[in-house]
Design a protein around this motif. Structure first.
Motif, PDB file in Angstrom:
ATOM      1  N   PRO A 190      37.406 -87.717 -34.105  1.00  0.00           N
ATOM      2  CA  PRO A 190      36.376 -86.832 -33.670  1.00  0.00           C
ATOM      3  C   PRO A 190      37.063 -85.592 -33.419  1.00  0.00           C
ATOM      4  CG  PRO A 190      36.293 -88.802 -32.211  1.00  0.00           C
ATOM      5  CD  PRO A 190      37.547 -88.977 -33.106  1.00  0.00           C
ATOM      6  N   GLY A 191      36.083 -84.376 -33.973  1.00  0.00           N
ATOM      7  CA  GLY A 191      36.620 -82.977 -33.836  1.00  0.00           C
ATOM      8  C   GLY A 191      37.790 -82.673 -34.899  1.00  0.00           C
ATOM      9  N   VAL A 192      38.628 -83.566 -35.722  1.00  0.00           N
ATOM     10  CA  VAL A 192      39.361 -83.151 -36.361  1.00  0.00           C
ATOM     11  C   VAL A 192      38.983 -82.760 -37.813  1.00  0.00           C
ATOM     12  CG1 VAL A 192      41.843 -83.659 -37.502  1.00  0.00           C
ATOM     13  CG2 VAL A 192      41.193 -84.170 -35.199  1.00  0.00           C
ATOM     14  N   THR A 193      39.148 -81.636 -38.472  1.00  0.00           N
ATOM     15  CA  THR A 193      38.748 -81.259 -39.791  1.00  0.00           C
ATOM     16  C   THR A 193      39.616 -80.547 -40.591  1.00  0.00           C
ATOM     17  OG1 THR A 193      37.679 -79.056 -38.900  1.00  0.00           O
ATOM     18  CG2 THR A 193      36.060 -80.980 -38.870  1.00  0.00           C
ATOM     19  N   LEU A 194      39.614 -80.795 -41.607  1.00  0.00           N
ATOM     20  CA  LEU A 194      40.473 -80.071 -42.697  1.00  0.00           C
ATOM     21  C   LEU A 194      40.195 -78.530 -42.873  1.00  0.00           C
ATOM     22  CD1 LEU A 194      42.904 -80.458 -44.935  1.00  0.00           C
ATOM     23  CD2 LEU A 194      40.909 -81.159 -46.515  1.00  0.00           C
ATOM     24  N   LEU A 195      41.422 -77.782 -42.886  1.00  0.00           N
ATOM     25  CA  LEU A 195      41.312 -76.310 -42.967  1.00  0.00           C
ATOM     26  C   LEU A 195      41.948 -75.904 -44.365  1.00  0.00           C
ATOM     27  CD1 LEU A 195      42.016 -75.103 -39.657  1.00  0.00           C
ATOM     28  CD2 LEU A 195      40.045 -75.293 -40.567  1.00  0.00           C
ATOM     29  N   LEU A 196      43.224 -76.442 -44.668  1.00  0.00           N
ATOM     30  CA  LEU A 196      44.127 -76.089 -45.911  1.00  0.00           C
ATOM     31  C   LEU A 196      44.917 -77.422 -46.498  1.00  0.00           C
ATOM     32  CD1 LEU A 196      45.770 -73.127 -45.082  1.00  0.00           C
ATOM     33  CD2 LEU A 196      44.175 -73.075 -46.572  1.00  0.00           C
ATOM     34  N   GLN A 197      44.640 -77.878 -47.657  1.00  0.00           N
ATOM     35  CA  GLN A 197      45.170 -78.888 -48.424  1.00  0.00           C
ATOM     36  C   GLN A 197      46.420 -78.273 -48.835  1.00  0.00           C
ATOM     37  OE1 GLN A 197      41.699 -79.363 -50.596  1.00  0.00           O
ATOM     38  NE2 GLN A 197      42.064 -81.691 -50.486  1.00  0.00           N
ATOM     39  N   ASP A 198      47.383 -79.320 -49.116  1.00  0.00           N
ATOM     40  CA  ASP A 198      48.734 -79.016 -49.778  1.00  0.00           C
ATOM     41  C   ASP A 198      49.494 -77.829 -49.045  1.00  0.00           C
ATOM     42  OD1 ASP A 198      50.451 -79.695 -52.140  1.00  0.00           O
ATOM     43  OD2 ASP A 198      49.919 -77.737 -52.845  1.00  0.00           O
ATOM     44  N   ASP A 199      49.598 -77.927 -47.656  1.00  0.00           N
ATOM     45  CA  ASP A 199      50.227 -76.819 -46.757  1.00  0.00           C
ATOM     46  C   ASP A 199      51.382 -77.450 -46.111  1.00  0.00           C
ATOM     47  OD1 ASP A 199      50.163 -74.254 -46.519  1.00  0.00           O
ATOM     48  OD2 ASP A 199      49.662 -74.532 -44.225  1.00  0.00           O
ATOM     49  N   GLY A 200      52.014 -78.556 -46.463  1.00  0.00           N
ATOM     50  CA  GLY A 200      53.127 -79.309 -46.077  1.00  0.00           C
ATOM     51  C   GLY A 200      52.587 -80.360 -44.776  1.00  0.00           C
ATOM     52  N   SER A 201      53.253 -81.278 -44.672  1.00  0.00           N
ATOM     53  CA  SER A 201      53.049 -82.279 -43.763  1.00  0.00           C
ATOM     54  C   SER A 201      51.639 -82.705 -43.885  1.00  0.00           C
ATOM     55  CB  SER A 201      53.402 -82.087 -42.380  1.00  0.00           C
ATOM     56  OG  SER A 201      54.845 -81.772 -42.250  1.00  0.00           O
ATOM     57  N   GLY A 202      50.983 -82.680 -45.129  1.00  0.00           N
ATOM     58  CA  GLY A 202      49.547 -83.189 -45.148  1.00  0.00           C
ATOM     59  C   GLY A 202      48.443 -82.133 -45.028  1.00  0.00           C
ATOM     60  N   GLY A 203      48.907 -81.009 -44.673  1.00  0.00           N
ATOM     61  CA  GLY A 203      47.808 -79.860 -44.725  1.00  0.00           C
ATOM     62  C   GLY A 203      47.689 -79.409 -43.202  1.00  0.00           C
ATOM     63  N   ASP A 204      46.672 -78.484 -43.087  1.00  0.00           N
ATOM     64  CA  ASP A 204      46.496 -77.909 -41.617  1.00  0.00           C
ATOM     65  C   ASP A 204      44.978 -78.326 -41.362  1.00  0.00           C
ATOM     66  OD1 ASP A 204      48.669 -76.315 -41.919  1.00  0.00           O
ATOM     67  OD2 ASP A 204      47.857 -74.750 -42.404  1.00  0.00           O
ATOM     68  N   PHE A 205      44.945 -78.635 -40.022  1.00  0.00           N
ATOM     69  CA  PHE A 205      43.607 -79.224 -39.653  1.00  0.00           C
ATOM     70  C   PHE A 205      43.329 -78.373 -38.239  1.00  0.00           C
ATOM     71  CE2 PHE A 205      45.666 -82.548 -42.007  1.00  0.00           C
ATOM     72  CZ  PHE A 205      44.588 -83.207 -42.620  1.00  0.00           C
ATOM     73  N   ALA A 206      41.984 -78.411 -37.833  1.00  0.00           N
ATOM     74  CA  ALA A 206      41.379 -77.740 -36.850  1.00  0.00           C
ATOM     75  C   ALA A 206      41.152 -78.928 -35.767  1.00  0.00           C
ATOM     76  CB  ALA A 206      40.066 -77.103 -37.041  1.00  0.00           C
ATOM     77  N   SER A 207      41.679 -78.799 -34.595  1.00  0.00           N
ATOM     78  CA  SER A 207      41.477 -79.505 -33.294  1.00  0.00           C
ATOM     79  C   SER A 207      41.269 -78.769 -32.177  1.00  0.00           C
ATOM     80  CB  SER A 207      42.602 -80.628 -33.172  1.00  0.00           C
ATOM     81  OG  SER A 207      42.510 -81.406 -32.092  1.00  0.00           O
ATOM     82  N   ARG A 208      40.002 -78.865 -31.532  1.00  0.00           N
ATOM     83  CA  ARG A 208      39.737 -78.141 -30.374  1.00  0.00           C
ATOM     84  C   ARG A 208      39.750 -76.736 -30.314  1.00  0.00           C
ATOM     85  NH1 ARG A 208      41.254 -81.794 -24.767  1.00  0.00           N
ATOM     86  NH2 ARG A 208      40.137 -83.489 -25.592  1.00  0.00           N
ATOM     87  N   GLY A 209      39.707 -76.456 -31.674  1.00  0.00           N
ATOM     88  CA  GLY A 209      39.643 -74.692 -31.803  1.00  0.00           C
ATOM     89  C   GLY A 209      40.987 -74.281 -32.371  1.00  0.00           C
ATOM     90  N   PHE A 210      42.086 -74.929 -32.711  1.00  0.00           N
ATOM     91  CA  PHE A 210      43.223 -74.511 -32.931  1.00  0.00           C
ATOM     92  C   PHE A 210      44.023 -75.359 -34.058  1.00  0.00           C
ATOM     93  CE2 PHE A 210      42.660 -73.959 -28.343  1.00  0.00           C
ATOM     94  CZ  PHE A 210      43.220 -72.717 -28.132  1.00  0.00           C
ATOM     95  N   VAL A 211      44.557 -74.530 -34.966  1.00  0.00           N
ATOM     96  CA  VAL A 211      45.428 -75.223 -36.044  1.00  0.00           C
ATOM     97  C   VAL A 211      46.156 -76.138 -35.505  1.00  0.00           C
ATOM     98  CG1 VAL A 211      46.817 -74.867 -38.258  1.00  0.00           C
ATOM     99  CG2 VAL A 211      44.974 -73.098 -37.440  1.00  0.00           C
ATOM    100  N   THR A 212      46.016 -77.382 -36.322  1.00  0.00           N
ATOM    101  CA  THR A 212      47.213 -78.612 -35.675  1.00  0.00           C
ATOM    102  C   THR A 212      47.590 -79.342 -36.943  1.00  0.00           C
ATOM    103  OG1 THR A 212      45.806 -78.702 -33.813  1.00  0.00           O
ATOM    104  CG2 THR A 212      47.357 -80.554 -34.047  1.00  0.00           C
ATOM    105  N   ASP A 213      48.866 -79.662 -36.944  1.00  0.00           N
ATOM    106  CA  ASP A 213      49.581 -80.265 -37.972  1.00  0.00           C
ATOM    107  C   ASP A 213      50.155 -81.625 -37.671  1.00  0.00           C
ATOM    108  OD1 ASP A 213      49.302 -77.956 -40.212  1.00  0.00           O
ATOM    109  OD2 ASP A 213      49.698 -76.929 -38.180  1.00  0.00           O
TER     110      ASP A 213
END
Length: 806
Positions: A190-213
């Motif tokens: 819940p609450g985790v969405t993809l922001l950037l693919q192919d950006d190291g360690s599987g990509g960048d994701f949003a969680s609770r309003g912040f970029v999380t990896d």
């Protein structure tokens, strides 16, 4: 002759190879199958078979009873009629063991002769009613709700005892959904969405309003520039909210962290080979092999391997990687045990373009740009290699019944040897500039951690205490150039579109100046956390971290200068309270959690900047009902970030540190097994995030890195548990995200539209094999993700898996 043809490089239709790309794996599997055929034929003449039935004390067939030979690794499960077979057994005398979870094992001596079948009839001491009662109790377990963790609190702690919110995606769900990348697994959170693919360690994701990896492996630093292959994942733990108190700030965000828990060796022989083929050139072969090394099973070895080729729905693009993950554990004695594991990646492929719209556009959505969805804007001969080696070891020593020592060490070296490709959409909305940032980039991190963990009482009060020391070293070496290669149309034909290739790029790069830099950072920390059972139902968690950050600066070897040296000390407290309204069933919880990010520089008056801080207040309820058949977490959180840097309005060439950011919202998760075979994984999250007291163009606006404000996930699956069709199942679900502004300020807005993407699977799981079919993006939805960027996502794809278990 037939065997030679099977292993040779026979011709394959070009269209078939383009879309399926199975030639090499099929030759490999063909050779393996041929070898196994000859071994099987020979073994049939040299071995015997055990055939038998197992019944309850009242004469009824005993289903699902495990049958094994104590002296070997052979084993099977009794079918509906109580029948079982053990094939290819070497001649000799054996102990046949019948076991069932929750019941005492029973044994019988058998003799096996070469080329003969030994008949065995087993009778359990339990009646069919007793066996059914045990079976019903066991099937109540919710197989997707693997919540207990040794990593979230850095000590063994049940979910209902922990005041922090976290989600877990385990290997069973990954397997059922036929997941081949990190994004596929995190779609269940819940609450985790993809922001950037192919950006190291599987990509960048949003969680609770912040970029999380996904920068942690087994709770330790493991940043990778390569992808994350799920072949070695036991589970992924997604911790929510600022988590610097126990994990530091270098590899966590205010939204939380993703911890990859790897598969560990166990004490029986077992293996599985999987092959997956799918649209857009997907070809994936994996192996999971586990075996004891010695007869007393104190030394154990496991290896996971993946070999994958994946193409693209665009006109160019591919990714190849080979992944090897060996692990070894050794129990020295009853007090001392050692675990060593590694992950080694060899990855090569094209680098996908990212498209950056500009402020002040006349258009505000990708559709209005008439963006060519299936254009790559690159060429297959412009590639980057991303090798990674990551090693983890853990030494556990039992000091006494109440205390143990845990020493963890991790090392990761990762590189990106290629281009960073991106395109800027020009005003006028019809052209893009294709940029290339070539050059190698390599990072190395070491982490050494010593934990002392205790479980003891002071009077009637129970304490579970961890005291730890942590040293993290991080070094990055980079050499980058910068080139605006050309300008081409964003859609429609353009004679210059194909001009970008390896030869033309290398010719233009010949005159491009390169930087040559090195940055080294050290982080020294001590922390303590005490989980206190004030009563049987009332628990308090008190935690504190002292963190000393030492940035040795950026060494510019061309200019022979070092800049940016600084050091900062930060305190990070954490407080949690849990009250179990119903013991082990319903918990009310609340927490105060802290995160921080170190900041370099000073303001106009030469006051050095302090660390940026995030403070979270959260409260909610955790449930585990009907013997765990329903688990749920519902919470409300409020995060405030202080000491945000912004432009000094009086001295625009300087910054001041009085900006703030708010992020608040609700999250809900339900993982349920309402009846045998039927499983539900569902979640919803709403996030409200905005800047305050920040630069004028951003003040009051939602950060573009916050991701969509509303997201939801759902997965429903059903597997038949009895009868001839036992193991046949189906799954269906998907993800929703509301519209997302990737430019969001007073000067302009650019919006990615909302989307709902559906996926479905069908599978047939048997003791010796598994077959699976999957359709990703069932409705062939065109949609985009990103922050600051426009990244089109994969259309509909069909894939199939065949697994052989041994």
């Amino acid at each position: 002759m037939k065997s030679l043809l099977l292993c040779s490089n026979t011709r394959t239709p070009a269209l078939f190879k383009k879309h399926i790309n199975l030639t090499t794996p099929f030759r490999w599997l063909g050779c393996i199958a041929l070898i196994f055929y000859f071994q099987f034929s020979f073994a049939q003449q040299q071995t015997g078979t055990i055939h038998g039935t197992v019944k309850t004390s009242d004469g009824k067939p005993a289903e699902s009873v495990t049958i094994s030979l104590r002296e070997t690794h052979a084993g099977t499960t009794a079918k509906d009629a109580g029948n079982f077979h053990l094939n290819h057994i070497k001649p000799g005398n054996y102990t046949l063991v019948a076991s069932f979870i929750g019941l005492a094992s029973q044994t019988q001596q058998v003799e096996v002769k070469a080329g003969e079948t030994t008949l065995v009839n087993l009778v359990l001491t339990e009646s069919s009613q007793q066996l059914n009662e045990v079976q019903i109790k066991e099937t109540k377990n919710n197989k997707f709700a693997a919540k207990k963790s040794d990593y979230v609190a850095k000590m063994p702690l049940d979910n209902l005892e922990n005041p922090q919110v976290y989600s877990t995606v385990d290997k069973e769900l990954i397997q059922e959904q036929m997941v081949t990348d990190l994004n596929g697994a995190l779609k269940n959170v819940p609450g985790v969405t993809l922001l950037l693919q192919d950006d190291g360690s599987g990509g960048d994701f949003a969680s609770r309003g912040f970029v999380t990896d996904s920068y942690l492996r087994n709770g330790m630093a493991a940043y990778m520039q390569s992808t994350v292959d799920p072949a070695n994942l036991e589970k992924i733990e997604v911790l929510k909210g600022p988590s610097a108190t126990l994990f530091g700030s270098s590899y966590t965000s205010y939204g939380g962290l993703f911890n990859r828990v790897t598969k560990k060796p166990f004490d029986t022989f077992k293996g599985e080979v999987d092959y997956t083929a799918g649209g857009f050139g997907l070809s994936r072969l994996t192996l999971d092999l586990n075996t004891p090394v010695n007869t007393d099973k104190t030394a154990l070895f496991r290896i996971n391997v993946a070999d994958e080729h994946d193409g693209t729905f665009k006109d160019a693009g591919f990714s190849d990687h080979v992944f090897v993950a060996p692990s070894f554990s050794y129990k020295v004695n009853d007090r001392l045990s050692i675990l060593i594991d590694a992950e080694i990646y060899s990855q090569n492929g094209t680098v996908p373009f990212r498209f950056f719209p500009e402020v002040g556009f006349k258009v505000t959505t990708p559709q209005q740009l008439h963006f060519d969805y299936d254009r790559s804007f690159t060429n297959n001969d412009i590639t980057a290699s991303r090798p990674t080696t990551s090693v983890y070891s853990s030494v556990n020593y039992k000091i006494s019944d109440q205390w143990k020592s845990q020493t963890n060490v991790s090392y990761t070296n990762t590189a990106n040897n290629g281009n960073f490709s991106w395109a800027s959409v020009l005003p006028g909305d019809t052209k893009v500039v294709r940029y290339q940032n070539p050059g190698p980039d390599m990072t190395t991190d070491y982490e050494v951690q010593e934990n002392v963990i205790g479980d003891f009482k002071t009077g009637s009060i129970r304490h579970r205490l961890i005291v730890g020391l942590d040293l993290l070293s991080y070094t990055e070496k980079s050499s980058f150039g910068y080139l605006a290669f050309d300008t081409v149309s964003i859609s429609g034909p353009d004679p210059e579109y194909g001009a970008l290739n390896a030869n033309s790029l290398n010719a233009k790069l010949a005159g491009v100046p390169y930087s040559s830099d090195k940055n080294t950072q050290y982080d020294y920390a001590a922390y303590a956390s005490d989980v206190i059972n004030l009563t049987d139902k009332f628990i308090a968690m008190l935690s504190l971290r002292v963190d000393r950050f030492d940035n040795r600066g950026d060494d510019n070897y061309i200019a022979d200068t070092t800049t940016g040296k600084y050091a900062q000390t930060a305190l990070s407290p954490k407080l949690g309270l849990v009250y179990q309204l119903l013991k082990d069933k319903v918990s009310l919880f609340g927490n105060y959690m802290n995160g921080f990010q170190n900041q370099n520089g000073s303001d106009h008056d030469h006051n050095p900047f302090k660390p940026q801080e995030a403070n979270q207040l959260e409260g909610g309820v955790k449930l585990s009902l009907l013997d765990g058949k329903i688990t749920s977490t519902i919470s409300y959180y409020d995060i405030k970030v202080n000491n945000v840097l912004r432009t000094d309005p009086d001295f625009p060439q300087f910054e001041i540190q009085n900006g703030t950011q708010y992020s608040k919202g609700i999250e809900g998760e339900v993982i349920a097994n309402p009846f045998a075979g039927f499983n539900i994984v569902a979640g919803y999250a709403h996030n409200d995030s905005k800047y305050e007291n920040i630069d004028a163009t951003l003040d009051g606006y939602r950060p573009v890195s916050a991701g969509p404000a509303d997201v939801a996930n759902l997965w429903l699956s059903y597997a038949i548990t009895k009868g001839d069709a036992k193991g046949l199942g189906f799954g269906f679900g998907g993800n929703y995200a509301c519209k997302n502004n990737i430019i969001n300020e007073s000067d302009g807005v650019f919006t990615l539209p909302a989307y709902t993407v559906l996926n479905t699977t069908a599978f047939y799981d048997q003791p010796k094999y598994r077959i699976g079919l999957k359709v990703d993006n069932l409705t062939n939805k065109e949609y985009w993700v990103g922050y600051d960027t426009i990244i089109p996502q994969m259309p509909r794809r069909l894939s199939a898996t065949l697994a052989v278990k041994f």
